[in-house]
Design an enzyme around this catalytic site. Sequence first.
Site, PDB file in Angstrom:
ATOM      1  N   HIS A 188       0.638  -1.457  -0.101  1.00 43.05           N
ATOM      2  CA  HIS A 188       0.205   0.171  -0.153  1.00 43.05           C
ATOM      3  C   HIS A 188       0.765   1.104  -0.176  1.00 43.05           C
ATOM      4  O   HIS A 188       0.261   2.282  -0.506  1.00 43.05           O
ATOM      5  CB  HIS A 188      -1.231  -0.208   1.201  1.00 43.05           C
ATOM      6  CG  HIS A 188      -2.040  -0.848   1.342  1.00 43.05           C
ATOM      7  ND1 HIS A 188      -2.327  -2.376   1.402  1.00 43.05           N
ATOM      8  CD2 HIS A 188      -3.111  -0.481   0.109  1.00 43.05           C
ATOM      9  CE1 HIS A 188      -3.032  -2.586   0.835  1.00 43.05           C
ATOM     10  NE2 HIS A 188      -4.046  -1.814   0.185  1.00 43.05           N
ATOM     11  N   ARG A 295     -10.356   4.431  -0.433  1.00 45.91           N
ATOM     12  CA  ARG A 295      -9.705   3.700   0.248  1.00 45.91           C
ATOM     13  C   ARG A 295     -10.083   4.334   1.740  1.00 45.91           C
ATOM     14  O   ARG A 295      -9.276   4.428   2.326  1.00 45.91           O
ATOM     15  CB  ARG A 295      -7.980   3.270   0.636  1.00 45.91           C
ATOM     16  CG  ARG A 295      -7.676   2.519  -0.895  1.00 45.91           C
ATOM     17  CD  ARG A 295      -6.267   1.934  -1.181  1.00 45.91           C
ATOM     18  NE  ARG A 295      -6.328   1.157  -1.518  1.00 45.91           N
ATOM     19  CZ  ARG A 295      -6.105   0.998  -3.298  1.00 45.91           C
ATOM     20  NH1 ARG A 295      -5.904   1.575  -3.801  1.00 45.91           N
ATOM     21  NH2 ARG A 295      -5.270  -0.572  -3.979  1.00 45.91           N
ATOM     22  N   ARG A 331     -14.916   2.476   0.111  1.00 43.39           N
ATOM     23  CA  ARG A 331     -15.409   1.776   0.300  1.00 43.39           C
ATOM     24  C   ARG A 331     -15.212   1.431   1.214  1.00 43.39           C
ATOM     25  O   ARG A 331     -14.243   2.193   2.252  1.00 43.39           O
ATOM     26  CB  ARG A 331     -14.132   0.214  -0.791  1.00 43.39           C
ATOM     27  CG  ARG A 331     -13.282  -1.230   0.299  1.00 43.39           C
ATOM     28  CD  ARG A 331     -11.784  -1.514  -0.422  1.00 43.39           C
ATOM     29  NE  ARG A 331     -10.944  -1.171   0.005  1.00 43.39           N
ATOM     30  CZ  ARG A 331      -9.601  -1.385  -0.063  1.00 43.39           C
ATOM     31  NH1 ARG A 331      -9.517  -2.180  -1.401  1.00 43.39           N
ATOM     32  NH2 ARG A 331      -9.030  -0.489   0.184  1.00 43.39           N
ATOM     33  N   GLU A 429     -11.628  -9.219  -5.699  1.00 42.39           N
ATOM     34  CA  GLU A 429     -10.561  -9.834  -5.351  1.00 42.39           C
ATOM     35  C   GLU A 429     -10.217 -11.590  -4.329  1.00 42.39           C
ATOM     36  O   GLU A 429      -8.566 -11.296  -4.586  1.00 42.39           O
ATOM     37  CB  GLU A 429      -9.801  -8.877  -4.079  1.00 42.39           C
ATOM     38  CG  GLU A 429     -10.747  -8.983  -2.507  1.00 42.39           C
ATOM     39  CD  GLU A 429     -10.077  -7.178  -2.359  1.00 42.39           C
ATOM     40  OE1 GLU A 429      -9.282  -6.737  -3.109  1.00 42.39           O
ATOM     41  OE2 GLU A 429     -11.187  -7.109  -1.709  1.00 42.39           O
ATOM     42  N   ASN A 452      -5.063  -6.921  -7.363  1.00 43.58           N
ATOM     43  CA  ASN A 452      -3.854  -6.545  -5.987  1.00 43.58           C
ATOM     44  C   ASN A 452      -3.490  -7.885  -5.866  1.00 43.58           C
ATOM     45  O   ASN A 452      -2.945  -9.120  -4.944  1.00 43.58           O
ATOM     46  CB  ASN A 452      -3.813  -5.151  -5.511  1.00 43.58           C
ATOM     47  CG  ASN A 452      -3.764  -4.414  -6.437  1.00 43.58           C
ATOM     48  OD1 ASN A 452      -3.219  -3.928  -7.556  1.00 43.58           O
ATOM     49  ND2 ASN A 452      -3.812  -3.233  -5.178  1.00 43.58           N
ATOM     50  N   ASP A 453      -4.877  -7.898  -4.743  1.00 45.19           N
ATOM     51  CA  ASP A 453      -5.478  -8.930  -3.853  1.00 45.19           C
ATOM     52  C   ASP A 453      -5.540 -10.500  -4.205  1.00 45.19           C
ATOM     53  O   ASP A 453      -5.424 -11.536  -4.051  1.00 45.19           O
ATOM     54  CB  ASP A 453      -6.622  -8.968  -3.131  1.00 45.19           C
ATOM     55  CG  ASP A 453      -6.017  -8.457  -1.440  1.00 45.19           C
ATOM     56  OD1 ASP A 453      -4.613  -8.231  -0.561  1.00 45.19           O
ATOM     57  OD2 ASP A 453      -6.229  -6.851  -1.394  1.00 45.19           O
ATOM     58  N   ARG A 463       1.744  -9.805  -1.295  1.00 44.35           N
ATOM     59  CA  ARG A 463       1.482  -9.042  -2.072  1.00 44.35           C
ATOM     60  C   ARG A 463       3.366  -8.067  -1.089  1.00 44.35           C
ATOM     61  O   ARG A 463       3.435  -7.568  -1.905  1.00 44.35           O
ATOM     62  CB  ARG A 463       0.892  -8.084  -2.476  1.00 44.35           C
ATOM     63  CG  ARG A 463       0.069  -7.701  -1.005  1.00 44.35           C
ATOM     64  CD  ARG A 463      -1.600  -7.291  -1.667  1.00 44.35           C
ATOM     65  NE  ARG A 463      -1.454  -6.297  -2.077  1.00 44.35           N
ATOM     66  CZ  ARG A 463      -2.560  -5.711  -1.716  1.00 44.35           C
ATOM     67  NH1 ARG A 463      -3.715  -5.322  -2.174  1.00 44.35           N
ATOM     68  NH2 ARG A 463      -2.395  -4.132  -2.028  1.00 44.35           N
ATOM     69  N   CYS A 500     -10.338  -2.201 -10.138  1.00 40.41           N
ATOM     70  CA  CYS A 500      -9.726  -0.911  -9.332  1.00 40.41           C
ATOM     71  C   CYS A 500      -8.298  -1.339  -8.816  1.00 40.41           C
ATOM     72  O   CYS A 500      -7.448  -0.614  -8.101  1.00 40.41           O
ATOM     73  CB  CYS A 500     -10.663  -0.387  -8.479  1.00 40.41           C
ATOM     74  SG  CYS A 500     -10.868  -2.142  -7.502  1.00 40.41           S
TER      75      CYS A 500
HETATM   76  C1  PEP Z   1      -6.802  -4.828  -4.650  1.00 45.13           C
HETATM   77  O1  PEP Z   1      -6.681  -5.964  -3.854  1.00 45.13           O
HETATM   78  O2  PEP Z   1      -6.777  -4.967  -6.037  1.00 45.13           O
HETATM   79  C2  PEP Z   1      -7.507  -3.099  -4.154  1.00 45.13           C
HETATM   80  C3  PEP Z   1      -7.718  -2.852  -4.863  1.00 45.13           C
HETATM   81  O3  PEP Z   1      -7.794  -3.233  -2.878  1.00 45.13           O
HETATM   82  P1  PEP Z   1      -6.036  -2.970  -2.021  1.00 45.13           P
HETATM   83  O4  PEP Z   1      -5.042  -2.597  -2.965  1.00 45.13           O
HETATM   84  O5  PEP Z   1      -6.831  -1.717  -0.673  1.00 45.13           O
HETATM   85  O6  PEP Z   1      -6.125  -4.461  -0.641  1.00 45.13           O
HETATM   86 MG    MG Z   2      -7.436  -5.711  -1.964  1.00 50.18          MG
END
Ligand code: PEP
Ligand code: MG
Length: 538
Positions: A188, A295, A331, A429, A452-453, A463, A500
């Site tokens: 993050h 977020r 979110r 996710e 991402n997740d 990650r 996203c």
């Molecule tokens: C994701 O997981 O792709 C996402 C947008 O949420 P974050 O990166 O905040 O976990």
């Molecule tokens: Mg996420």
Amino acid sequence: MMEYQGKVVYKGIAVGPALVLKNRDVQVKRIRTENSGVELGRLKDAVSCAKEQLQRLYDKALKEVGESNAAIFEVHQMMLDDDDYQESIQSMIEKEQVNAEYAVAVTGDNFSQMFASMEDDYMRARAADIKDISERLLRNLSGQENSDIENMKPSVVVAQDLTPSETVQLDKSKILGIVTVHGSTNSHTSILARMMNIPALIGVPLEFEQIRSGMETVVDGICGKVYFDPEQKIKDYANAKICEEQEKRRLLEDLKGKESVTTGGQKINIYANIGSVSDVGYVLQNDAEGIGLFRSEFLYLGRDNFPTEEEQYQAYRRVVQTMGDKKVIIRTLDIGADKKADYFNLRKEENPAMGYRAIRICLKQPDIFKIQLRALLRAAYYGKLSIMYPMIISTEEVKQIYKIIKKVQEELERDGIPYRVPEQGIMIETPAAVMISDELAELVDFFSIGTNDLTQYTLAIDRQNERLDDFYNPHHKAILRMIKIVVDNAHKAGKWVGICGELGADETLTEKFLKIGVDELSVSPSMVLKLRNIIRKI
Ligand code: PEP
Ligand code: MG
């Protein structure tokens, strides 16, 4: 001149003085000392310096965020004066003949553990404050005041690592660049750097003995290099590149106010991701068509207690009203894993990414969740707000959320407070959510794919783990096929789908996403016009 190579998180060039943040994880050593008087004197100086710092912080917070939020610094001053705390440190120095640092660290740990084990919620939350004041004393004892951060000038931040909660505390307008030894591209902190348009490098093998705050620094976020005390030709190159970048951005300016539509007439919404109310400025500057991911957990980070319903309501309402008739998707709290706040008192876990986080916390601790939902429903009354739930793995979770929403709605009704139940969607996710996306689509208004997740859970790659960066491949066929499955299932149920996660901003995939039928891409504000440019040429 010193030159180091790292990995690029956000492209761009920065030139400015370094601000070196020392490693907060340095182990405090126990050193025997014959002269306790000297150590007691050092302690006294560190304490009085801490009091001055806290008074300055109180005055600053009072002006900027009001009395109730500033009060925490008063509490810290009082705790610092606490007789038991002071006596414990002093008696350790005298009886055990140890250095002041060691006595502060041990006392801080003991007191914070004592608070953490108390029944009362308020007292339990004080564990974090004790840690905070002990760390302040340790910093003062080692001569590295945190006033570095508190009074920072525009600088390139150089650190071992930065956590999301540290990053949110920095004055973003003064960060020219970020250079860290650790960190992964998908953490993050990296996402925040991209969101703020800050040239950033991670994985840089810095030798901290050689780098001082104030040293002239050039971050070359194109080649992944950082230079300290750079030669003239490097400075000239950097300044020329900065002009080039500015020119490119100027050309993109022409796309403002235009639609993100292909030559064949296919329209896709380009929204922006944000982490705080102040990021709305970047959204407007870059002419995003909406906010696809706010977020909200960043409102909870970098502070000592939960944000109240009123504080959250004001923040959400401000964003929604500033965006006017553009959509704002907020979110709900996605705390846990790398995003931590001490006052949640979350237990240390073996596998935090697969642990007690996000919607799981909200469903297990509905009191926390309800405060946020009340704030969201109230703010929704004033504009085009949508709510999105993270980390969903089952239809039962969605049904449970709806029950809580119903209760919140009844309470607001009873209290005669204006509200609106807005559009509600979920993040896709987890592989589980992909596989049951047909059933989930029947329940919700929209999906937003968190790549991402989704990549982390599909490829079994943490990650956060910098050693796995080379294996973390969001272009993996499995991910692209999953996106297609989700889009098809959503469209069958007449629902829309966005992306996203960071993959949404990948320019090499824009055409593919259009082919798959993705309806919206939510990206860091700085990417909005670049994507619009690509789309309009397809
Ligand atoms: C994701 O997981 O792709 C996402 C947008 O949420 P974050 O990166 O905040 O976990
Ligand atoms: Mg996420």
